[in-house]
Motif scaffolding. Structure first.
Motif, PDB file in Angstrom:
ATOM      1  N   ARG A 178       2.751   1.810 -12.471  1.00  0.00           N
ATOM      2  CA  ARG A 178       4.199   1.883 -12.652  1.00  0.00           C
ATOM      3  C   ARG A 178       4.839   2.776 -11.591  1.00  0.00           C
ATOM      4  N   GLU A 179       4.192   3.894 -11.294  1.00  0.00           N
ATOM      5  CA  GLU A 179       4.714   4.774 -10.250  1.00  0.00           C
ATOM      6  C   GLU A 179       4.712   4.077  -8.889  1.00  0.00           C
ATOM      7  N   GLY A 180       3.631   3.334  -8.624  1.00  0.00           N
ATOM      8  CA  GLY A 180       3.569   2.600  -7.361  1.00  0.00           C
ATOM      9  C   GLY A 180       4.633   1.527  -7.265  1.00  0.00           C
ATOM     10  N   GLN A 181       4.857   0.806  -8.379  1.00  0.00           N
ATOM     11  CA  GLN A 181       5.880  -0.224  -8.388  1.00  0.00           C
ATOM     12  C   GLN A 181       7.269   0.374  -8.176  1.00  0.00           C
ATOM     13  N   ALA A 182       7.519   1.512  -8.821  1.00  0.00           N
ATOM     14  CA  ALA A 182       8.819   2.168  -8.663  1.00  0.00           C
ATOM     15  C   ALA A 182       9.012   2.651  -7.230  1.00  0.00           C
ATOM     16  N   ALA A 183       7.944   3.212  -6.633  1.00  0.00           N
ATOM     17  CA  ALA A 183       8.040   3.675  -5.250  1.00  0.00           C
ATOM     18  C   ALA A 183       8.260   2.508  -4.290  1.00  0.00           C
ATOM     19  N   ALA A 184       7.544   1.387  -4.526  1.00  0.00           N
ATOM     20  CA  ALA A 184       7.707   0.209  -3.666  1.00  0.00           C
ATOM     21  C   ALA A 184       9.116  -0.363  -3.785  1.00  0.00           C
ATOM     22  N   ALA A 185       9.634  -0.396  -5.022  1.00  0.00           N
ATOM     23  CA  ALA A 185      10.992  -0.911  -5.216  1.00  0.00           C
ATOM     24  C   ALA A 185      12.022  -0.033  -4.536  1.00  0.00           C
ATOM     25  N   ALA A 186      11.820   1.292  -4.618  1.00  0.00           N
ATOM     26  CA  ALA A 186      12.750   2.211  -3.962  1.00  0.00           C
ATOM     27  C   ALA A 186      12.693   2.070  -2.448  1.00  0.00           C
ATOM     28  N   ALA A 187      11.460   1.933  -1.916  1.00  0.00           N
ATOM     29  CA  ALA A 187      11.319   1.761  -0.463  1.00  0.00           C
ATOM     30  C   ALA A 187      11.944   0.456  -0.006  1.00  0.00           C
ATOM     31  N   LYS A 188      11.766  -0.602  -0.791  1.00  0.00           N
ATOM     32  CA  LYS A 188      12.325  -1.901  -0.435  1.00  0.00           C
ATOM     33  C   LYS A 188      13.840  -1.882  -0.485  1.00  0.00           C
ATOM     34  N   ALA A 189      14.389  -1.130  -1.461  1.00  0.00           N
ATOM     35  CA  ALA A 189      15.847  -1.053  -1.576  1.00  0.00           C
ATOM     36  C   ALA A 189      16.460  -0.238  -0.448  1.00  0.00           C
ATOM     37  N   ASN A 190      15.708   0.732   0.081  1.00  0.00           N
ATOM     38  CA  ASN A 190      16.252   1.623   1.109  1.00  0.00           C
ATOM     39  C   ASN A 190      15.932   1.177   2.525  1.00  0.00           C
ATOM     40  N   ARG A 191      15.071   0.166   2.692  1.00  0.00           N
ATOM     41  CA  ARG A 191      14.679  -0.249   4.038  1.00  0.00           C
ATOM     42  C   ARG A 191      15.797  -1.062   4.686  1.00  0.00           C
ATOM     43  N   PRO A 192      15.870  -1.040   6.010  1.00  0.00           N
ATOM     44  CA  PRO A 192      16.894  -1.838   6.698  1.00  0.00           C
ATOM     45  C   PRO A 192      16.736  -3.324   6.415  1.00  0.00           C
ATOM     46  N   SER A 193      17.851  -4.016   6.250  1.00  0.00           N
ATOM     47  CA  SER A 193      17.811  -5.435   5.908  1.00  0.00           C
ATOM     48  C   SER A 193      18.827  -6.193   6.746  1.00  0.00           C
ATOM     49  N   TYR A 194      18.456  -7.420   7.129  1.00  0.00           N
ATOM     50  CA  TYR A 194      19.393  -8.260   7.872  1.00  0.00           C
ATOM     51  C   TYR A 194      20.500  -8.769   6.966  1.00  0.00           C
TER      52      TYR A 194
ATOM     53  N   PHE B 183      13.885 -10.840   7.994  1.00  0.00           N
ATOM     54  CA  PHE B 183      14.441 -12.149   8.332  1.00  0.00           C
ATOM     55  C   PHE B 183      13.329 -13.174   8.483  1.00  0.00           C
ATOM     56  N   ASP B 184      13.188 -14.035   7.511  1.00  0.00           N
ATOM     57  CA  ASP B 184      12.261 -15.165   7.552  1.00  0.00           C
ATOM     58  C   ASP B 184      12.716 -16.191   6.521  1.00  0.00           C
ATOM     59  N   PRO B 185      13.865 -16.830   6.752  1.00  0.00           N
ATOM     60  CA  PRO B 185      14.423 -17.744   5.741  1.00  0.00           C
ATOM     61  C   PRO B 185      13.534 -18.950   5.458  1.00  0.00           C
ATOM     62  N   LEU B 186      12.664 -19.331   6.389  1.00  0.00           N
ATOM     63  CA  LEU B 186      11.796 -20.490   6.189  1.00  0.00           C
ATOM     64  C   LEU B 186      10.396 -20.090   5.717  1.00  0.00           C
ATOM     65  N   ASN B 187      10.175 -18.785   5.492  1.00  0.00           N
ATOM     66  CA  ASN B 187       8.872 -18.290   5.035  1.00  0.00           C
ATOM     67  C   ASN B 187       7.740 -18.728   5.965  1.00  0.00           C
ATOM     68  N   LEU B 188       7.992 -18.662   7.257  1.00  0.00           N
ATOM     69  CA  LEU B 188       6.970 -19.065   8.221  1.00  0.00           C
ATOM     70  C   LEU B 188       5.832 -18.061   8.307  1.00  0.00           C
ATOM     71  N   GLY B 189       6.090 -16.814   7.920  1.00  0.00           N
ATOM     72  CA  GLY B 189       5.091 -15.767   8.087  1.00  0.00           C
ATOM     73  C   GLY B 189       4.292 -15.435   6.849  1.00  0.00           C
ATOM     74  N   LYS B 190       4.226 -16.347   5.885  1.00  0.00           N
ATOM     75  CA  LYS B 190       3.459 -16.065   4.669  1.00  0.00           C
ATOM     76  C   LYS B 190       1.976 -15.876   4.958  1.00  0.00           C
ATOM     77  N   ASP B 191       1.469 -16.664   5.891  1.00  0.00           N
ATOM     78  CA  ASP B 191       0.071 -16.542   6.286  1.00  0.00           C
ATOM     79  C   ASP B 191      -0.061 -15.338   7.233  1.00  0.00           C
ATOM     80  N   PRO B 192      -0.856 -14.320   6.885  1.00  0.00           N
ATOM     81  CA  PRO B 192      -0.952 -13.122   7.737  1.00  0.00           C
ATOM     82  C   PRO B 192      -1.403 -13.423   9.160  1.00  0.00           C
ATOM     83  N   ARG B 193      -2.318 -14.377   9.344  1.00  0.00           N
ATOM     84  CA  ARG B 193      -2.786 -14.690  10.696  1.00  0.00           C
ATOM     85  C   ARG B 193      -1.677 -15.352  11.510  1.00  0.00           C
ATOM     86  N   LYS B 194      -0.941 -16.250  10.879  1.00  0.00           N
ATOM     87  CA  LYS B 194       0.177 -16.868  11.577  1.00  0.00           C
ATOM     88  C   LYS B 194       1.268 -15.846  11.886  1.00  0.00           C
TER      89      LYS B 194
END
Length: 263
Positions: free
Chosen positions: A41-57, A77-88
């Motif tokens: 729960r602490e990790g989820q809260a920290a991740a949510a806070a980091a995601k909310a505070n990170r720069p966004s397009y 920015f990845d509206p087509l989800n082209l980067g879902k595969d880590p290798r790609k």
């Protein structure tokens, strides 16, 4: 006289002793599970806070999970989800980096040539539009043929791309020049520091990476605009800018004949 306790009445244990007994009675696996849930729960809260505070397009919108902000210049920015595969995603980042650097060099060359032409210096070569430079060069007597240029480009670019792909598969494997062994990069990060004859990478590398990718993205958009302007007006970017500044209200994208094709 000593008072005797009333018959049939037992002394009640205190609340603190009861809680202590209950805590000690909890099995170890239950304790571990509760600790894991608490940490999760602490990790989820920290991740949510980091995601909310990170720069966004697009502030206020959910960012894709596969873009966690760890890459330089990652604004989600990845509206087509082209980067879902880590290798790609790794390949796309390297492709973006190479295209960004190429675009910066190309945009600088186009603007520099147009500037020389506008100042009346640079000779006849400066007066050739950038989008006709290759055609004029091939037609010029003594210049290599198109086939020779294409063959050289395929060989040279193929060699560079092979080395870059090798470095992506095994980071650091292409850091040393295969011919001149004395030339070696100390950084094992793929794509960096690139060409750095002035030694800028010895400074704040994180800031330089962010500046590079931002300027590279701007340069790619700028080149796309240059190409569109050349197709529509048959002029270079500085000449188009001069025409617009001379008559801002009548020289715009809405005043050319090609707009009617789309609207």
């Amino acid at each position: 006289l000593m008072s005797k306790p009333s018959m049939g009445l037992a002394a009640r244990p205190s609340r603190s002793s009861t809680l202590r007994v209950r805590a000690e009675a909890v099995p170890e696996n239950v304790k571990d599970a509760r600790e894991w849930i608490g940490n999760w729960r602490e990790g989820q809260a920290a991740a949510a806070a980091a995601k909310a505070n990170r720069p966004s397009y697009a502030p206020g919108f959910d960012l894709p999970d596969h873009l966690d902000g760890s890459m330089v210049g990652d604004f989600g920015f990845d509206p087509l989800n082209l980067g879902k595969d880590p290798r790609k995603l790794m390949w796309y980042r390297q492709a973006e980096l190479i295209h960004a650097r190429t675009a910066m060099i190309g945009v600088f060359g186009i603007l520099y040539k147009d500037l020389l032409s506008g100042l009346g210096i640079g000779g006849p070569a400066a007066d050739v539009p950038w989008f006709e430079a290759g055609k004029v060069a091939v037609e010029y007597d003594g210049f290599p043929s198109f086939g020779a240029l294409l063959g050289a480009q395929i060989f040279l670019t193929g060699w560079v791309e092979m080395r870059r792909y090798q470095d992506m598969l095994t980071p650091g494997s292409a850091n040393e020049d295969p011919v001149f062994s004395g030339n070696k990069l100390v950084n094992s990060e793929v794509g960096y520091p690139g060409i750095d004859p002035l030694g800028f990478s010895k400074g704040d590398m994180a800031t330089l990476k962010l500046k590079e990718i931002k300027n590279g993205r701007l340069a790619m958009l700028a080149f796309a605009g240059f190409a569109a302007q050349a197709y529509v007006t048959g002029k270079g970017p500085l000449e188009n800018l001069g025409d617009h500044l001379a008559s801002p209200l009548t020289t715009t994208v809405w005043n050319n004949n090609h707009v009617g094709y789309f609207f």
